[in-house]
Design a protein around this motif. Sequence first.
Motif, PDB file in Angstrom:
ATOM      1  N   LEU A 292     -31.896   5.579  18.032  1.00  0.00           N
ATOM      2  CA  LEU A 292     -33.124   6.046  18.666  1.00  0.00           C
ATOM      3  C   LEU A 292     -32.785   7.255  19.519  1.00  0.00           C
ATOM      4  CD1 LEU A 292     -36.036   5.933  19.858  1.00  0.00           C
ATOM      5  CD2 LEU A 292     -35.158   4.214  21.481  1.00  0.00           C
ATOM      6  N   THR A 293     -33.403   8.385  19.212  1.00  0.00           N
ATOM      7  CA  THR A 293     -33.215   9.581  20.034  1.00  0.00           C
ATOM      8  C   THR A 293     -34.452   9.717  20.932  1.00  0.00           C
ATOM      9  OG1 THR A 293     -31.887  10.646  18.326  1.00  0.00           O
ATOM     10  CG2 THR A 293     -32.825  12.062  20.025  1.00  0.00           C
ATOM     11  N   LEU A 294     -34.260   9.467  22.218  1.00  0.00           N
ATOM     12  CA  LEU A 294     -35.359   9.453  23.185  1.00  0.00           C
ATOM     13  C   LEU A 294     -35.417  10.783  23.930  1.00  0.00           C
ATOM     14  CD1 LEU A 294     -37.639   8.044  24.727  1.00  0.00           C
ATOM     15  CD2 LEU A 294     -35.882   7.036  26.211  1.00  0.00           C
ATOM     16  N   ILE A 295     -36.595  11.395  23.861  1.00  0.00           N
ATOM     17  CA  ILE A 295     -36.832  12.638  24.595  1.00  0.00           C
ATOM     18  C   ILE A 295     -37.903  12.347  25.654  1.00  0.00           C
ATOM     19  CG2 ILE A 295     -37.635  15.016  24.440  1.00  0.00           C
ATOM     20  CD1 ILE A 295     -36.701  15.001  21.519  1.00  0.00           C
ATOM     21  N   VAL A 296     -37.573  12.622  26.925  1.00  0.00           N
ATOM     22  CA  VAL A 296     -38.516  12.410  28.033  1.00  0.00           C
ATOM     23  C   VAL A 296     -38.986  13.780  28.516  1.00  0.00           C
ATOM     24  CG1 VAL A 296     -38.875  11.418  30.315  1.00  0.00           C
ATOM     25  CG2 VAL A 296     -37.372  10.274  28.669  1.00  0.00           C
ATOM     26  N   GLU A 297     -40.298  14.071  28.314  1.00  0.00           N
ATOM     27  CA  GLU A 297     -40.852  15.362  28.705  1.00  0.00           C
ATOM     28  C   GLU A 297     -41.618  15.230  30.030  1.00  0.00           C
ATOM     29  OE1 GLU A 297     -41.628  17.637  24.458  1.00  0.00           O
ATOM     30  OE2 GLU A 297     -43.328  16.758  25.551  1.00  0.00           O
ATOM     31  N   GLY A 298     -41.718  16.368  30.725  1.00  0.00           N
ATOM     32  CA  GLY A 298     -42.486  16.397  31.972  1.00  0.00           C
ATOM     33  C   GLY A 298     -42.834  17.821  32.375  1.00  0.00           C
TER      34      GLY A 298
ATOM     35  N   LEU B 258     -42.595  34.410  49.641  1.00  0.00           N
ATOM     36  CA  LEU B 258     -41.824  34.307  48.395  1.00  0.00           C
ATOM     37  C   LEU B 258     -42.512  33.298  47.467  1.00  0.00           C
ATOM     38  CD1 LEU B 258     -38.151  34.240  49.721  1.00  0.00           C
ATOM     39  CD2 LEU B 258     -39.438  36.181  48.820  1.00  0.00           C
ATOM     40  N   THR B 259     -42.580  33.643  46.204  1.00  0.00           N
ATOM     41  CA  THR B 259     -43.215  32.771  45.205  1.00  0.00           C
ATOM     42  C   THR B 259     -42.168  32.362  44.172  1.00  0.00           C
ATOM     43  OG1 THR B 259     -45.356  33.837  45.498  1.00  0.00           O
ATOM     44  CG2 THR B 259     -45.011  32.591  43.457  1.00  0.00           C
ATOM     45  N   CYS B 260     -42.097  31.016  43.896  1.00  0.00           N
ATOM     46  CA  CYS B 260     -41.201  30.464  42.846  1.00  0.00           C
ATOM     47  C   CYS B 260     -42.091  29.964  41.714  1.00  0.00           C
ATOM     48  CB  CYS B 260     -40.346  29.338  43.400  1.00  0.00           C
ATOM     49  SG  CYS B 260     -39.305  28.530  42.147  1.00  0.00           S
ATOM     50  N   THR B 261     -41.880  30.485  40.539  1.00  0.00           N
ATOM     51  CA  THR B 261     -42.650  30.095  39.367  1.00  0.00           C
ATOM     52  C   THR B 261     -41.731  29.359  38.381  1.00  0.00           C
ATOM     53  OG1 THR B 261     -44.077  32.021  39.624  1.00  0.00           O
ATOM     54  CG2 THR B 261     -44.099  30.913  37.482  1.00  0.00           C
ATOM     55  N   ALA B 262     -42.144  28.119  37.955  1.00  0.00           N
ATOM     56  CA  ALA B 262     -41.395  27.336  36.959  1.00  0.00           C
ATOM     57  C   ALA B 262     -42.303  27.115  35.761  1.00  0.00           C
ATOM     58  CB  ALA B 262     -40.928  26.009  37.534  1.00  0.00           C
ATOM     59  N   GLU B 263     -41.790  27.396  34.560  1.00  0.00           N
ATOM     60  CA  GLU B 263     -42.634  27.317  33.386  1.00  0.00           C
ATOM     61  C   GLU B 263     -41.851  26.766  32.197  1.00  0.00           C
ATOM     62  OE1 GLU B 263     -45.557  30.216  30.682  1.00  0.00           O
ATOM     63  OE2 GLU B 263     -44.266  31.062  32.255  1.00  0.00           O
ATOM     64  N   ASN B 264     -42.442  25.777  31.484  1.00  0.00           N
ATOM     65  CA  ASN B 264     -41.913  25.321  30.204  1.00  0.00           C
ATOM     66  C   ASN B 264     -43.060  25.221  29.216  1.00  0.00           C
ATOM     67  OD1 ASN B 264     -43.285  23.003  30.907  1.00  0.00           O
ATOM     68  ND2 ASN B 264     -41.442  21.731  31.187  1.00  0.00           N
ATOM     69  N   GLN B 265     -42.817  24.588  28.041  1.00  0.00           N
ATOM     70  CA  GLN B 265     -43.840  24.544  27.008  1.00  0.00           C
ATOM     71  C   GLN B 265     -45.081  23.744  27.423  1.00  0.00           C
ATOM     72  OE1 GLN B 265     -40.631  24.200  26.676  1.00  0.00           O
ATOM     73  NE2 GLN B 265     -39.852  24.810  24.636  1.00  0.00           N
ATOM     74  N   LEU B 266     -44.935  22.933  28.459  1.00  0.00           N
ATOM     75  CA  LEU B 266     -46.055  22.074  28.857  1.00  0.00           C
ATOM     76  C   LEU B 266     -46.972  22.756  29.873  1.00  0.00           C
ATOM     77  CD1 LEU B 266     -44.147  18.679  29.214  1.00  0.00           C
ATOM     78  CD2 LEU B 266     -45.384  19.558  27.229  1.00  0.00           C
ATOM     79  N   GLU B 267     -46.398  23.461  30.821  1.00  0.00           N
ATOM     80  CA  GLU B 267     -47.229  23.999  31.908  1.00  0.00           C
ATOM     81  C   GLU B 267     -46.460  25.043  32.694  1.00  0.00           C
ATOM     82  OE1 GLU B 267     -48.658  21.713  35.602  1.00  0.00           O
ATOM     83  OE2 GLU B 267     -50.263  21.431  34.128  1.00  0.00           O
ATOM     84  N   ARG B 268     -47.233  25.842  33.440  1.00  0.00           N
ATOM     85  CA  ARG B 268     -46.645  26.827  34.364  1.00  0.00           C
ATOM     86  C   ARG B 268     -47.044  26.410  35.771  1.00  0.00           C
ATOM     87  NH1 ARG B 268     -48.295  31.892  36.655  1.00  0.00           N
ATOM     88  NH2 ARG B 268     -46.547  33.384  36.827  1.00  0.00           N
ATOM     89  N   THR B 269     -46.057  26.244  36.645  1.00  0.00           N
ATOM     90  CA  THR B 269     -46.280  25.779  38.007  1.00  0.00           C
ATOM     91  C   THR B 269     -45.785  26.843  38.988  1.00  0.00           C
ATOM     92  OG1 THR B 269     -46.019  23.489  37.298  1.00  0.00           O
ATOM     93  CG2 THR B 269     -45.836  23.931  39.661  1.00  0.00           C
ATOM     94  N   VAL B 270     -46.588  27.079  40.072  1.00  0.00           N
ATOM     95  CA  VAL B 270     -46.259  28.117  41.060  1.00  0.00           C
ATOM     96  C   VAL B 270     -46.275  27.490  42.448  1.00  0.00           C
ATOM     97  CG1 VAL B 270     -46.912  30.341  42.044  1.00  0.00           C
ATOM     98  CG2 VAL B 270     -47.266  29.901  39.610  1.00  0.00           C
ATOM     99  N   ASN B 271     -45.325  27.916  43.265  1.00  0.00           N
ATOM    100  CA  ASN B 271     -45.281  27.465  44.660  1.00  0.00           C
ATOM    101  C   ASN B 271     -44.780  28.633  45.509  1.00  0.00           C
ATOM    102  OD1 ASN B 271     -45.449  25.947  46.914  1.00  0.00           O
ATOM    103  ND2 ASN B 271     -43.954  24.392  46.278  1.00  0.00           N
ATOM    104  N   SER B 272     -45.354  28.758  46.769  1.00  0.00           N
ATOM    105  CA  SER B 272     -44.992  29.888  47.648  1.00  0.00           C
ATOM    106  C   SER B 272     -44.498  29.369  48.981  1.00  0.00           C
ATOM    107  CB  SER B 272     -46.196  30.810  47.860  1.00  0.00           C
ATOM    108  OG  SER B 272     -46.622  31.350  46.630  1.00  0.00           O
ATOM    109  N   LEU B 273     -43.741  30.247  49.671  1.00  0.00           N
ATOM    110  CA  LEU B 273     -43.195  29.907  50.979  1.00  0.00           C
ATOM    111  C   LEU B 273     -43.200  31.163  51.841  1.00  0.00           C
ATOM    112  CD1 LEU B 273     -41.784  27.728  52.748  1.00  0.00           C
ATOM    113  CD2 LEU B 273     -39.604  28.625  51.859  1.00  0.00           C
ATOM    114  N   ASN B 274     -43.758  31.043  53.080  1.00  0.00           N
ATOM    115  CA  ASN B 274     -43.764  32.171  54.003  1.00  0.00           C
ATOM    116  C   ASN B 274     -42.446  32.236  54.730  1.00  0.00           C
ATOM    117  OD1 ASN B 274     -46.448  32.947  53.414  1.00  0.00           O
ATOM    118  ND2 ASN B 274     -47.250  31.367  54.793  1.00  0.00           N
ATOM    119  N   VAL B 275     -41.901  33.417  54.797  1.00  0.00           N
ATOM    120  CA  VAL B 275     -40.630  33.641  55.480  1.00  0.00           C
ATOM    121  C   VAL B 275     -40.866  34.721  56.531  1.00  0.00           C
ATOM    122  CG1 VAL B 275     -38.217  34.266  55.229  1.00  0.00           C
ATOM    123  CG2 VAL B 275     -39.369  33.039  53.371  1.00  0.00           C
TER     124      VAL B 275
END
Length: 570
Positions: free
Chosen positions: A408-414, A483-500
Amino acid sequence: MESKAGPSCRLVFCLLIAAAVLRPGLGWYTVNSAYGDTIIMPCRLDVPQNLMFGKWKYEKPDGSPVFIAFRSSTKKSVQYDDVPEYRDRLSLSENYTLSISNARISDEKRFVCMLVTEDNVFEAPTIVKVFKQPSKPEIVSQAPFLETEQLKKLGDCISKDSYPDGNITWYRNGKVLQPLEGVVVLIFKKQMDPVTQLYTMTSSLEYKATKADIQMPFTCSVMYYGPSGQKTLQSEQVIFDIYYPTEQVTIQVLPSKNAIKEGDNITLKCLGNGNPPPEEFLFYLPGQPEGIRSSNTYTLTDVRRNATGDYRCSLIDKKSMIASTAVTVHYLDLSLNPSGEVTKQIGDALPVSCTISASRNATVVWMKDNIRLRSSPSFSSLHYQDAGNYVCETALQEVEGLKKRESLTLIVEGKPQIKMTKKTDPSGLSKTIICHVEGFPKPAIQWTITGSGSVINQTEESPYINGRYYSKIIISPEENVTLTCTAENQLERTVNSLNVSANENREKVNDQAKLIVGIVVGLLLAALVAGVVYWLYMKKSKTASKHVNKDLGNMEENKKLEENNHKTEA
């Protein structure tokens, strides 16, 4: 034979011979000789002083004499009578000992030594016995085999060229075989060669064998007489193949019936304990009442589990003599649910089952990424670290090569999840901003500055493990930024920012820097002034030293002038 003496001598000789026939001689004396050797017969008489001559004769079966040798006491001459069978074989010594070379059977006679004087004749008879050792006995006309409960000729024991004739004895395992009606029958015969007068003895043995005679040696011997008495010669031993009927049938399974598995070939082998063993049998398969006629082996190919059962075999002509054996065809089934490649979302539940069906208890082992698990996997809420290659493996330890496995090859996506943190350096000059990301497939991370939209490329990333990794940057902002950190894969694009915010201690740091620069410049100026002063001092010291040296030179010159003046006045 006539003597060369005068007529009166011949007359005396004839009268004495005639008288000797009637007068008794010495007692019997026997000389034993081996066939082919030289017969030596001493005269056994004391030689008288007035001996005229000596003579040897032998007696025919009817008693008539045959003279064969003559020796004169005066002329020392030896004469041999022309007797064909003794031509060139006789030798008469000075003491009247007669020798006969190449002893033959026909030399067995009564020989007489005669010593003749003018008034008397003396005689000494000798009996000659000739012996011939027979050839070593041989067992010939051997039976190719013996059968139990059947009287059968075993063979002939033969020994040739014996004199006198001998006697033959049979042995089984070193023990004498005595005649026994219906079990041991001995037939003895002898035959004499009319030319050589030598005997050939033959003994035929008829024997009823039993299974006890298997590997038993049979021999025979001949007993004969030689010059020194009774002797025996032994034959080589012979072991006969004993035939006996089959009394028991056995069946074998190849390979071992404890290791038969589905797909194997089975060979049934039927054996009878008779000699020779049976060549054909009847084989009975499970559920088949009729036997299959075959040689002593029968092969089934690519057997399945339904071939399990009792197998039997019997003799063709005696079906009641039967043997059977139970055969189990081992099997092993494995069902893994789910199997193959399965993709699930993080947090999902996933029931996993590995079902085993086997002919006996089987062992089950779970592996994940080639590492053995302590227990079977169970997923109520999937995590990224649950992903991997799972293998369920089972085997029957007692059956070599019987094992099964499913994977069984198990792939866990998120979707990407972002968490940002910041940390200020103790000096207050820089700040470290970290963007922690979770997700599968691996999200790509990008840093940007809000407002300007410029991308920050100088980042540092950690390894991607169990769906997690981070990216960090180090900055020294002169003004407040977002500053903005953007993370993106085949499922979704997520953005988060932080004031410095800008560095608060920047002016203090600048003042401190100016102070430090001033101190350094002041120290450099002080060092320069000190150097100039030292240089002036050294220059002045060298000038004063020159004046002192000049004054000291003038004083020395004045002193020398005064000394010269004193010398002149004196």
